[in-house]
Scaffold this active site. Structure first.
Site, mmCIF file in Angstrom:
data_model
loop_
_atom_site.group_PDB
_atom_site.id
_atom_site.type_symbol
_atom_site.label_atom_id
_atom_site.label_comp_id
_atom_site.label_asym_id
_atom_site.label_seq_id
_atom_site.Cartn_x
_atom_site.Cartn_y
_atom_site.Cartn_z
ATOM 1 N N GLY A 11 42.533 38.809 21.275
ATOM 2 C CA GLY A 11 42.971 40.096 20.739
ATOM 3 C C GLY A 11 43.757 40.895 21.771
ATOM 4 O O GLY A 11 43.820 40.537 22.951
ATOM 5 N N GLY A 96 33.249 47.317 24.236
ATOM 6 C CA GLY A 96 34.252 48.229 23.709
ATOM 7 C C GLY A 96 34.427 48.084 22.214
ATOM 8 O O GLY A 96 35.137 48.871 21.589
ATOM 9 N N PRO A 123 32.180 53.938 23.197
ATOM 10 C CA PRO A 123 33.081 54.198 22.080
ATOM 11 C C PRO A 123 34.535 54.275 22.529
ATOM 12 O O PRO A 123 35.443 53.987 21.758
ATOM 13 C CB PRO A 123 32.593 55.545 21.539
ATOM 14 C CG PRO A 123 31.155 55.611 21.953
ATOM 15 C CD PRO A 123 31.105 54.934 23.287
ATOM 16 N N HIS A 152 44.760 55.867 14.530
ATOM 17 C CA HIS A 152 44.815 54.560 15.187
ATOM 18 C C HIS A 152 45.854 53.664 14.521
ATOM 19 O O HIS A 152 46.370 53.973 13.445
ATOM 20 C CB HIS A 152 43.447 53.879 15.139
ATOM 21 C CG HIS A 152 42.469 54.402 16.143
ATOM 22 N ND1 HIS A 152 41.810 55.598 15.977
ATOM 23 C CD2 HIS A 152 42.049 53.897 17.338
ATOM 24 C CE1 HIS A 152 41.012 55.810 17.020
ATOM 25 N NE2 HIS A 152 41.144 54.795 17.855
ATOM 26 N N LYS A 156 43.357 48.387 12.812
ATOM 27 C CA LYS A 156 41.972 48.698 13.168
ATOM 28 C C LYS A 156 41.068 48.445 11.966
ATOM 29 O O LYS A 156 41.392 48.834 10.836
ATOM 30 C CB LYS A 156 41.856 50.147 13.632
ATOM 31 C CG LYS A 156 40.467 50.508 14.155
ATOM 32 C CD LYS A 156 40.460 51.871 14.833
ATOM 33 C CE LYS A 156 39.074 52.279 15.283
ATOM 34 N NZ LYS A 156 38.482 51.303 16.225
ATOM 35 N N GLY A 162 34.921 54.635 16.529
ATOM 36 C CA GLY A 162 33.704 54.879 17.287
ATOM 37 C C GLY A 162 33.770 56.152 18.098
ATOM 38 O O GLY A 162 32.774 56.865 18.256
ATOM 39 N N THR A 163 34.961 56.462 18.599
ATOM 40 C CA THR A 163 35.130 57.685 19.386
ATOM 41 C C THR A 163 34.911 58.918 18.518
ATOM 42 O O THR A 163 34.221 59.862 18.919
ATOM 43 C CB THR A 163 36.539 57.734 20.014
ATOM 44 O OG1 THR A 163 36.762 56.547 20.761
ATOM 45 C CG2 THR A 163 36.688 58.947 20.916
#
Length: 262
Positions: A11, A96, A123, A152, A156, A162-163
Site C-alpha cells: 500500500g 496506523g 489514529p 481524505h 480510504k 480514525g483521527t
C-alpha cells in the site's frame, strides 16, 4: 539496530514506511508482509532490487524470532488479527491502520499487559494532527458546540477517519453530551447532518487529490473558532512512525495515541 517488519508494504503508506525504515540508520528492515504479495523476497520488485528482505503473504509463515517492531498499515478487516499475532509473538506493534472497535482495542490492551509488550495504536502519526486533537480538547472546555469535518482521498476504506473519531472521543472527555442545533430540525436528505457522536456531528469527505485533512469547528455566542490540520504528503507521517519505532520497546502496555510516547 531495531528489527522492523512492515505489514501492508504494497500500500501507499506501507511503501513510504519501507523507504523510511530502510533509510534510518537505527532500523533494520527485517521482513515485510502483505496478503497480496506473490514474491518471496523484496529484491524481486524492481524498486527494491538492492534489498535482501523476506516477503510473507500469510501470518503463519512469518518467522518472528528476532523481530522487534511490527508496523501495520493494512486494512480495517485484517488489523485486529495482525496486532493479536504480533502481541502473541511478543513483537511490539505500531499501528496506523484504523477501524478497530473499542472492544477490540480493549482485548488487545489486555493481551499486551499479559505479554508485557509495548505497543501503539495511532489514529494519526502526524505531529500537526496530534496537536490539533489536543488543542480541540482544550477549546471544547469553553466552546462545547462543535462539529468535525475530515477530508481524505477517495480510496480510504473507513469513515469517519480514525483521527476524527479520536478527536471526538477526546472532546467527549471534557464536554457533556448535548444536542446541538435546533431540536426540531429534520433532514430532508438522510445523512445531511453527518454522523453523531455524543451530540457532535462528524462529516466525512472523500475526494481524489486529498491526502488527510481535518477541521474542528466551534461555535459560541457571537464568535467561532476553527482548528485545521493538513497532511499534504504521506511522508509527513514518517517522523511520528520513526519516534514510535524508537521508543515503543521501552513500554509494556498498548497505548492509543502518539501523544502518550512523545
Amino acid at each position: 539496530m531495531i528489527k522492523v517488519i512492515v505489514a501492508g508494504f504494497k500500500g501507499r503508506m506501507g511503501k513510504t514506511t519501507v523507504q523510511m525504515v530502510n533509510e534510518n540508520q537505527d532500523f533494520e528492515l527485517a521482513a515485510v508482509y502483505d496478503p497480496r504479495a506473490t514474491e518471496s523476497n523484496l529484491n524481486e520488485i524492481n524498486e527494491y532490487q538492492a534489498l535482501d528482505v523476506p516477503v510473507y503473504s500469510e501470518l503463519q509463515q512469518i518467522k518472528s524470532a528476532g523481530l522487534d517492531v511490527w508496523v501495520d498499515f493494512t486494512s480495517p478487516a485484517s488489523v485486529f488479527a495482525n496486532v493479536k499475532f504480533a502481541l502473541e509473538q511478543r513483537i511490539s506493534p505500531v499501528i496506523g491502520t484504523t477501524g478497530l472497535t473499542d472492544e477490540q482495542v480493549g482485548e488487545l490492551q489486555r493481551l499486551a499487559k499479559e505479554k508485557k509488550v509495548g505497543g501503539l495504536i495511532a489514529p494519526n502519526f502526524g505531529i500537526s494532527a496530534v496537536l490539533l486533537m489536543q488543542f480541540a480538547q482544550q477549546a471544547a472546555k469553553y466552546l462545547p458546540d462543535v462539529e468535525i469535518i475530515e477530508m481524505h482521498h477517495n480510496n480510504k476504506l473507513d469513515a469517519p477517519s480514525g483521527t476524527a473519531l479520536n478527536t471526538a472521543k477526546m472532546i467527549a472527555k471534557v464536554r457533556k453530551e448535548k444536542v446541538q442545533g435546533n431540536p426540531d430540525e429534520k433532514e430532508t436528505l438522510p445523512g445531511a447532518r453527518g454522523a453523531d457522536y455524543q451530540g457532535m456531528k462528524i462529516h466525512s469527505v472523500r475526494l481524489p487529490g486529498y491526502v488527510a485533512h481535518e477541521q474542528v469547528l466551534f461555535g459560541g455566542l457571537g464568535e467561532a473558532l476553527t482548528i485545521r490540520q493538513d497532511s499534504f504528503d504521506r511522508i509527513s507521517f514518517m517522523s511520528g512512525v520513526a519516534v514510535a519505532i524508537s521508543k515503543i520497546k521501552n513500554y509494556d502496555e498498548l497505548f492509543v495515541g502518539l501523544e502518550h510516547i512523545l
